[in-house]
Design an enzyme around this catalytic site. Structure first.
Site, PDB file in Angstrom:
ATOM      1  CE  LYS A 177     -65.848  63.296 -28.388  1.00 54.10           C
ATOM      2  NZ  LYS A 177     -64.585  63.994 -28.127  1.00 54.10           N
ATOM      3  N   GLY A 228     -66.395  66.303 -38.254  1.00 53.41           N
ATOM      4  CA  GLY A 228     -65.016  65.830 -38.116  1.00 53.41           C
ATOM      5  C   GLY A 228     -64.574  65.106 -39.371  1.00 53.41           C
ATOM      6  CB  SER A 229     -61.691  62.973 -39.976  1.00 56.40           C
ATOM      7  OG  SER A 229     -61.892  61.936 -39.038  1.00 56.40           O
ATOM      8  CB  THR A 232     -64.020  60.147 -36.867  1.00 53.18           C
ATOM      9  OG1 THR A 232     -62.614  60.208 -36.674  1.00 53.18           O
ATOM     10  CG2 THR A 232     -64.702  60.006 -35.531  1.00 53.18           C
ATOM     11  N   GLY A 233     -66.251  59.654 -39.127  1.00 52.29           N
ATOM     12  CA  GLY A 233     -67.667  59.660 -39.520  1.00 52.29           C
ATOM     13  C   GLY A 233     -68.157  58.257 -39.843  1.00 52.29           C
ATOM     14  CD  GLU A 250     -72.688  69.336 -41.733  1.00 51.95           C
ATOM     15  OE1 GLU A 250     -72.114  69.275 -42.840  1.00 51.95           O
ATOM     16  OE2 GLU A 250     -73.749  69.934 -41.541  1.00 51.95           O
ATOM     17  CB  CYS A 284     -64.636  71.370 -43.303  1.00 50.14           C
ATOM     18  SG  CYS A 284     -65.908  72.599 -43.005  1.00 50.14           S
ATOM     19  CD  GLU A 381     -59.930  67.678 -45.156  1.00 52.44           C
ATOM     20  OE1 GLU A 381     -59.894  66.643 -44.475  1.00 52.44           O
ATOM     21  OE2 GLU A 381     -60.809  68.544 -45.015  1.00 52.44           O
TER      22      GLU A 381
HETATM   23  P1  NAD Z   1     -61.791  63.783 -35.929  1.00 54.94           P
HETATM   24  O1  NAD Z   1     -62.709  62.948 -36.751  1.00 54.94           O
HETATM   25  O2  NAD Z   1     -60.456  63.250 -35.609  1.00 54.94           O
HETATM   26  O3  NAD Z   1     -62.450  64.132 -34.508  1.00 54.94           O
HETATM   27  C1  NAD Z   1     -63.688  64.792 -34.404  1.00 54.94           C
HETATM   28  C2  NAD Z   1     -64.364  64.404 -33.097  1.00 54.94           C
HETATM   29  O4  NAD Z   1     -64.684  63.006 -33.110  1.00 54.94           O
HETATM   30  C3  NAD Z   1     -63.521  64.630 -31.856  1.00 54.94           C
HETATM   31  O5  NAD Z   1     -64.354  65.169 -30.849  1.00 54.94           O
HETATM   32  C4  NAD Z   1     -63.070  63.224 -31.493  1.00 54.94           C
HETATM   33  O6  NAD Z   1     -62.774  63.067 -30.130  1.00 54.94           O
HETATM   34  C5  NAD Z   1     -64.287  62.415 -31.886  1.00 54.94           C
HETATM   35  N1  NAD Z   1     -64.045  60.982 -32.141  1.00 54.94           N
HETATM   36  C6  NAD Z   1     -62.899  60.397 -32.567  1.00 54.94           C
HETATM   37  N2  NAD Z   1     -63.109  59.051 -32.713  1.00 54.94           N
HETATM   38  C7  NAD Z   1     -64.404  58.813 -32.390  1.00 54.94           C
HETATM   39  C8  NAD Z   1     -65.218  57.645 -32.365  1.00 54.94           C
HETATM   40  N3  NAD Z   1     -64.737  56.445 -32.720  1.00 54.94           N
HETATM   41  N4  NAD Z   1     -66.504  57.759 -31.985  1.00 54.94           N
HETATM   42  C9  NAD Z   1     -67.024  58.966 -31.657  1.00 54.94           C
HETATM   43  N5  NAD Z   1     -66.296  60.112 -31.650  1.00 54.94           N
HETATM   44  C10 NAD Z   1     -65.002  60.039 -32.029  1.00 54.94           C
HETATM   45  O7  NAD Z   1     -61.717  65.175 -36.694  1.00 54.94           O
HETATM   46  P2  NAD Z   1     -60.815  66.451 -36.335  1.00 54.94           P
HETATM   47  O8  NAD Z   1     -59.390  66.112 -36.631  1.00 54.94           O
HETATM   48  O9  NAD Z   1     -61.188  66.950 -35.000  1.00 54.94           O
HETATM   49  O10 NAD Z   1     -61.331  67.520 -37.415  1.00 54.94           O
HETATM   50  C11 NAD Z   1     -60.765  67.682 -38.686  1.00 54.94           C
HETATM   51  C12 NAD Z   1     -61.659  67.091 -39.754  1.00 54.94           C
HETATM   52  O11 NAD Z   1     -62.975  67.590 -39.602  1.00 54.94           O
HETATM   53  C13 NAD Z   1     -61.238  67.473 -41.165  1.00 54.94           C
HETATM   54  O12 NAD Z   1     -61.336  66.359 -42.021  1.00 54.94           O
HETATM   55  C14 NAD Z   1     -62.267  68.522 -41.579  1.00 54.94           C
HETATM   56  O13 NAD Z   1     -62.458  68.654 -42.967  1.00 54.94           O
HETATM   57  C15 NAD Z   1     -63.482  68.030 -40.857  1.00 54.94           C
HETATM   58  N6  NAD Z   1     -64.425  69.127 -40.640  1.00 54.94           N
HETATM   59  C16 NAD Z   1     -65.610  69.108 -41.299  1.00 54.94           C
HETATM   60  C17 NAD Z   1     -66.503  70.148 -41.154  1.00 54.94           C
HETATM   61  C18 NAD Z   1     -67.832  70.152 -41.857  1.00 54.94           C
HETATM   62  O14 NAD Z   1     -68.694  70.914 -41.435  1.00 54.94           O
HETATM   63  N7  NAD Z   1     -68.037  69.360 -42.883  1.00 54.94           N
HETATM   64  C19 NAD Z   1     -66.179  71.227 -40.316  1.00 54.94           C
HETATM   65  C20 NAD Z   1     -64.965  71.212 -39.646  1.00 54.94           C
HETATM   66  C21 NAD Z   1     -64.094  70.151 -39.818  1.00 54.94           C
END
Ligand code: NAD
Length: 478
Positions: A177, A228-229, A232-233, A250, A284, A381
């Site tokens: 996704k 992701g964030s 959301t994690g 991650e 990240c 961040e």
């Molecule tokens: P985000 O958490 O907003 O979204 C990431 C994904 O999660 C998207 O595909 C989104 O549609 C999906 N999502 C959103 N809500 C959800 C839910 N309730 N259930 C399931 N899926 C859901 O993050 P972003 O804004 O896309 O990315 C930026 C963040 O990601 C920053 O905090 C960055 O540090 C982090 N990041 C971490 C790494 C790592 O490897 N640790 C790498 C890249 C980015």
């Protein structure tokens, strides 16, 4: 198993890929070109029916794929790599359009993906044996089933490929996704995969904010690999608890760089700037706080300012070094850090104190000179090209300040005295510590965060286990 083969690739049409087929839908949305603010192509919004069908197809494909010998799975992956490389130039153009990345940075994904394939090609699934007079204990690692990969927008290709390769190598099937902000390249990667991989082994569904929860709620998905964030994690982990899905998270970070007084100032200054501003700070593991020893603080900061002034900002078409912020939501967040910094009268060492509105989401790289430790720019961040520098004098104190965060993704230490740099590095609470380099994750190394930066990790030999169950057999001599 034979490849599902889709028709000729069209670079201005985008589909979800389910059961080897291109799927449209009655509902569509559009990404936005961050360099121009203009709407990009329509993409289908996946729904519950799509997710249910993809999961049942993936479960069926898993029954065969898990039994394909690993040598053959590697051959499939090599063919997949070749198909992606054949289309690398088109993919680069598409990535530049959807993210605004400069071409040379986009190519790190579209051509740099070779490294991710070739390293995994050298790996085998581990097997451990312990033997005594009575018995042999063998620990094997078996695939989990269907993996759901939920991806962010900052590195749409590498961060999806970085899940697809280990998942498939270990015998899982996967449904990807992409972020709603960057669906285009990921959908094309998976469309291209159909030319060489059997139907249902890798599928992709893009959509809106309702789609991710459909993945986490689906009992047929055995594992979610999420990047992701942190916010959301946490939601994902809570949702996955319902069916005790495996999760790899991650997440975000607030990575510190600690600079010792013995560094070569001229050499280190541009490296520190690169660590903070590469990919416009949307990394990240970008450096998000820079602690500089007070003896060299002024001189090093002056060099960093000089180098930062040489960085050009603009669209990929102008060959600029830094592109825009990828989306409006993130642009507004980054602007808020500028507003907060200005309101508190913190000092801008370089960069405009106000982000000028324009057609694209452009922000000048900006360094904030010695804001207080409890300021937002130090505590949070920003995920954009704005970074604080902070002087330090006492080693114990700087370690404490670097660790004073709920995150623990990465960190850097810079110094000629490697023993001292490493001894500080060992005490930094982070999953990946770099000495005399900004953070450069690689497929050879396990990658994961401490504290709220994640659960588990991926990549490296160890990362394969993230896609497996341990299966332990105790065989007694008869
Ligand atoms: P985000 O958490 O907003 O979204 C990431 C994904 O999660 C998207 O595909 C989104 O549609 C999906 N999502 C959103 N809500 C959800 C839910 N309730 N259930 C399931 N899926 C859901 O993050 P972003 O804004 O896309 O990315 C930026 C963040 O990601 C920053 O905090 C960055 O540090 C982090 N990041 C971490 C790494 C790592 O490897 N640790 C790498 C890249 C980015």
């Amino acid at each position: 198993m034979s490849p599902s083969k889709v028709s000729t690739i069209k670079w201005d049409e985008f589909y979800n890929i389910i059961n080897g087929q291109q799927r449209t839908g009655k509902d569509v949305h559009h990404g936005v070109n961050p360099s121009t603010g203009e709407k990009l192509w329509p993409v289908p919004i996946g729904n519950q029916k799509d997710v249910d069908e993809a999961v049942s197809v993936a479960q069926k494909a898993f029954e065969s794929w898990r039994n394909v010998p690993i040598k053959e799975r590697k051959e499939y992956l090599n063919k997949f790599k070749d198909v992606l490389l054949q289309h690398a130039d088109d993919m680069t153009e598409l990535l530049c359009a959807e993210t605004g990345k400069p071409k040379q940075i986009a190519e790190l994904e579209t051509k740099g993906l070779v490294g991710w394939f070739s390293h995994h090609d050298t790996l085998d699934i581990p097997e451990d044996r312990v033997e005594d007079d009575e018995k042999t204990i063998t620990t094997r690692y078996t695939p989990l089933g269907v993996v759901g990969a939920i991806c962010p927008w900052n590195f749409p290709i590498i961060l999806s490929i970085g899940k697809i390769i280990p998942a498939l190598l270990t015998g899982n099937t996967i449904i990807v996704k992409p972020s709603p902000f960057t669906p285009y390249t990921t959908l094309k990667v998976v469309e291209l995969a159909q030319e060489v991989l059997p139907a249902g082994v890798v599928q992709a569904i893009g959509g809106d904010d309702y789609l991710g929860p459909m993945f986490t709620a689906n009992p047929g998905i055995s594992k979610i690999s999420f990047t992701g964030s942190i916010a959301t994690g946490k939601k994902i982990m809570a949702a996955c608890a319902q069916s005790l899905k495996r999760v790899t998270l991650e997440l975000g970070g607030n990575d510190a760089s600690v600079v010792l007084p013995d560094v070569d100032i001229k050499k280190t200054a541009p490296e520190l700037v690169m660590g903070a501003f590469q990919n416009t700070g949307q990394v990240c593991v970008a450096t998000k706080r820079i602690y500089i020893h007070k003896d060299i603080y002024d001189e090093l900061l002056a060099e960093m300012v000089n180098f930062t002034k040489t960085l050009t900002v603009g669209p990929p078409s102008e060959g600029a070094f830094l592109g825009p912020i990828q989306n409006q939501m993130q642009y507004e967040k980054v602007k808020d850090y500028f507003k907060d910094t200005k309101e508190h009268n913190y000092k801008f060492a370089v960069g405009d104190s106000e982000v000028k509105p324009g057609k694209g989401f452009f922000v000048q790289p900006t360094i904030i000179d010695n804001p207080p430790d409890d300021s937002r720019i130090v505590q949070e961040e920003p995920f954009g090209p704005i970074v604080p520098t902070l002087p330090w004098t006492d080693e114990e104190d700087v370690i404490k300040r670097a660790n004073a965060t709920n995150t623990g993704l990465g960190a850097c230490v810079w110094g000629k005295d490697l023993a001292r740099a490493e001894s500080i590095g060992k005490r930094l609470e982070a999953g990946s510590v770099f000495i005399n380099s900004w953070e450069k994750p690689t497929p050879q190394a396990f990658f994961g965060g401490h504290k709220e930066s994640g659960i588990g990790g991926e990549w490296g030999g160890e990362g394969l286990k993230a896609y497996c169950n341990a299966h332990v057999m105790h065989t007694y001599k008869s």
